[in-house]
Design an enzyme around this catalytic site. Sequence first.
Site, mmCIF file in Angstrom:
data_model
loop_
_atom_site.group_PDB
_atom_site.id
_atom_site.type_symbol
_atom_site.label_atom_id
_atom_site.label_comp_id
_atom_site.label_asym_id
_atom_site.label_seq_id
_atom_site.Cartn_x
_atom_site.Cartn_y
_atom_site.Cartn_z
ATOM 1 N N GLU A 30 0.747 -1.191 -0.071
ATOM 2 C CA GLU A 30 0.000 0.035 0.042
ATOM 3 C C GLU A 30 0.732 1.244 -0.097
ATOM 4 O O GLU A 30 0.419 2.416 -0.417
ATOM 5 C CB GLU A 30 -1.032 0.016 1.392
ATOM 6 C CG GLU A 30 -2.330 -0.740 0.944
ATOM 7 C CD GLU A 30 -2.932 0.009 -0.226
ATOM 8 O OE1 GLU A 30 -3.194 1.328 -0.097
ATOM 9 O OE2 GLU A 30 -3.296 -0.543 -1.111
ATOM 10 N N HIS A 32 3.601 1.657 -1.585
ATOM 11 C CA HIS A 32 3.821 1.915 -3.049
ATOM 12 C C HIS A 32 2.433 2.518 -3.894
ATOM 13 O O HIS A 32 2.644 3.430 -4.823
ATOM 14 C CB HIS A 32 4.185 0.855 -3.722
ATOM 15 C CG HIS A 32 5.550 0.234 -3.474
ATOM 16 N ND1 HIS A 32 5.772 -1.050 -2.402
ATOM 17 C CD2 HIS A 32 7.024 0.598 -3.388
ATOM 18 C CE1 HIS A 32 7.059 -1.170 -2.128
ATOM 19 N NE2 HIS A 32 7.562 -0.197 -2.802
ATOM 20 N N LYS A 144 9.004 7.670 4.244
ATOM 21 C CA LYS A 144 9.713 6.389 4.724
ATOM 22 C C LYS A 144 11.171 6.098 4.795
ATOM 23 O O LYS A 144 11.878 5.944 5.486
ATOM 24 C CB LYS A 144 8.968 5.078 4.111
ATOM 25 C CG LYS A 144 9.461 3.580 4.015
ATOM 26 C CD LYS A 144 9.184 3.078 5.634
ATOM 27 C CE LYS A 144 9.847 1.776 5.810
ATOM 28 N NZ LYS A 144 10.635 1.167 4.858
ATOM 29 N N ASP A 145 11.632 6.557 3.316
ATOM 30 C CA ASP A 145 13.215 6.618 3.285
ATOM 31 C C ASP A 145 13.564 8.139 3.266
ATOM 32 O O ASP A 145 13.820 8.570 2.172
ATOM 33 C CB ASP A 145 13.365 5.886 2.019
ATOM 34 C CG ASP A 145 13.015 4.483 1.786
ATOM 35 O OD1 ASP A 145 13.833 3.566 2.434
ATOM 36 O OD2 ASP A 145 11.968 4.130 1.474
ATOM 37 N N GLN A 148 16.979 8.943 1.808
ATOM 38 C CA GLN A 148 16.924 8.915 0.387
ATOM 39 C C GLN A 148 16.219 10.147 -0.222
ATOM 40 O O GLN A 148 16.781 10.611 -1.204
ATOM 41 C CB GLN A 148 16.182 7.751 -0.034
ATOM 42 C CG GLN A 148 15.890 7.514 -1.324
ATOM 43 C CD GLN A 148 15.313 5.936 -1.868
ATOM 44 O OE1 GLN A 148 16.137 4.889 -1.823
ATOM 45 N NE2 GLN A 148 14.122 5.963 -1.796
ATOM 46 N N ARG A 182 10.140 -5.500 3.207
ATOM 47 C CA ARG A 182 10.930 -6.437 4.178
ATOM 48 C C ARG A 182 10.186 -6.999 5.245
ATOM 49 O O ARG A 182 10.682 -8.012 5.949
ATOM 50 C CB ARG A 182 12.401 -5.534 4.461
ATOM 51 C CG ARG A 182 13.406 -5.149 3.495
ATOM 52 C CD ARG A 182 14.719 -5.046 3.908
ATOM 53 N NE ARG A 182 15.729 -5.118 2.944
ATOM 54 C CZ ARG A 182 16.133 -3.910 2.184
ATOM 55 N NH1 ARG A 182 15.358 -2.821 2.402
ATOM 56 N NH2 ARG A 182 17.008 -4.103 1.367
HETATM 57 P P1 AMP Z 1 11.314 0.404 -2.251
HETATM 58 O O1 AMP Z 1 10.555 -0.428 -3.377
HETATM 59 O O2 AMP Z 1 11.517 -0.159 -1.228
HETATM 60 O O3 AMP Z 1 12.517 0.850 -3.045
HETATM 61 O O4 AMP Z 1 10.514 1.680 -2.399
HETATM 62 C C1 AMP Z 1 10.034 2.333 -3.395
HETATM 63 C C2 AMP Z 1 9.407 3.613 -3.019
HETATM 64 O O5 AMP Z 1 8.384 3.521 -2.129
HETATM 65 C C3 AMP Z 1 10.479 4.473 -2.258
HETATM 66 O O6 AMP Z 1 10.134 6.059 -2.633
HETATM 67 C C4 AMP Z 1 9.922 4.509 -0.783
HETATM 68 O O7 AMP Z 1 10.419 5.655 0.133
HETATM 69 C C5 AMP Z 1 8.434 4.251 -1.034
HETATM 70 N N1 AMP Z 1 7.748 3.639 -0.007
HETATM 71 C C6 AMP Z 1 8.269 2.383 0.886
HETATM 72 N N2 AMP Z 1 7.654 2.012 1.752
HETATM 73 C C7 AMP Z 1 6.572 2.943 1.793
HETATM 74 C C8 AMP Z 1 5.447 3.423 2.987
HETATM 75 N N3 AMP Z 1 5.231 2.502 3.842
HETATM 76 N N4 AMP Z 1 5.002 4.532 2.798
HETATM 77 C C9 AMP Z 1 5.368 5.447 1.831
HETATM 78 N N5 AMP Z 1 6.377 5.163 0.684
HETATM 79 C C10 AMP Z 1 6.869 4.049 0.905
#
Ligand code: AMP
Length: 277
Positions: A30, A32, A144-145, A148, A182
């Site tokens: 959710e 993403h 969240k990041d 980044q 994760r």
């Molecule tokens: P990742 O696939 O983990 O590299 O994340 C892809 C994007 O989704 C990054 O910009 C993350 O910051 C964002 N993201 C991951 N988890 C969340 C979350 N719980 N809430 C909002 N955005 C998220």
Amino acid sequence: MHILNTVEEVRAWRGDGNLGFVPTMGALHEGHASLIRASAADNERTVVSIFVNPTQFGPNEDLDKYPRTLDADFKLCEAAGADAVFTPDRAMIYRPGFCTWVEVEGLGDRLCGASRPGHFRGVTTVVSKLFNIVRPTRAYFGQKDAQQALILKRMTADLNLPIKLVICPIIREPDGLAMSSRNRYLSEDERKRAVGLSKALGEVQKLFESGTRTAGVLHGQLVTVLDDYADKLDYAEVVSAETLEPVLEVNGPTLVAAAAFFGSTRLIDNVILGLRA
Ligand code: AMP
């Protein structure tokens, strides 16, 4: 929804007009979906990339076991309003002889960068490449990041990239755990204790709202609560939300960020204090 596998396919599909871009590593949830929805609301079309980027993983990290759930990911993208998904393979992104890197100095050395050397160089390099391939109008990232997001904003400004970055709020499970690809590694017991990360940050926020401004006191509370829940603390920091430098007092936007291990799974979370101060 279009499935694009090659750079040429993306270029042919791109055309003109506003394009929103959501870079991901797949195993979508959710969090993403919220980025994809935000992009679909702002732009004529939205493309999501799914690429598990090897250069942002350290030698002993989870690159090989990173979850891959491509069919479910396509469904989530389509339901959230994506028009296309770009799924390049590693050999296409890192061709033989690849040796060009994009690095934001300083900001990438602290917090997650201190425990994951080279991580942010991998992120900024792959995001630069994806930006050049996709040529988006806007790109969506999660708070969240937090580190980044800050680094990518710096990179976009420093390199004069004609792309607007949109940072979206953290999406959480009902008990407060920040959604993460994760989280699926966690055992039942670890999942129960993982809530401690958002609990600890919530306690810090409460202290701040009741008037505490001394970073050492806020940090102490963060560590005390985390110690009760986590198997190992990676870092807990109270830093300027703009420079990531440690602060003594909270008197401007301040990032409280932590990373902790539950079993062998490392999770991160954060909160920003002082935005309304
Ligand atoms: P990742 O696939 O983990 O590299 O994340 C892809 C994007 O989704 C990054 O910009 C993350 O910051 C964002 N993201 C991951 N988890 C969340 C979350 N719980 N809430 C909002 N955005 C998220």
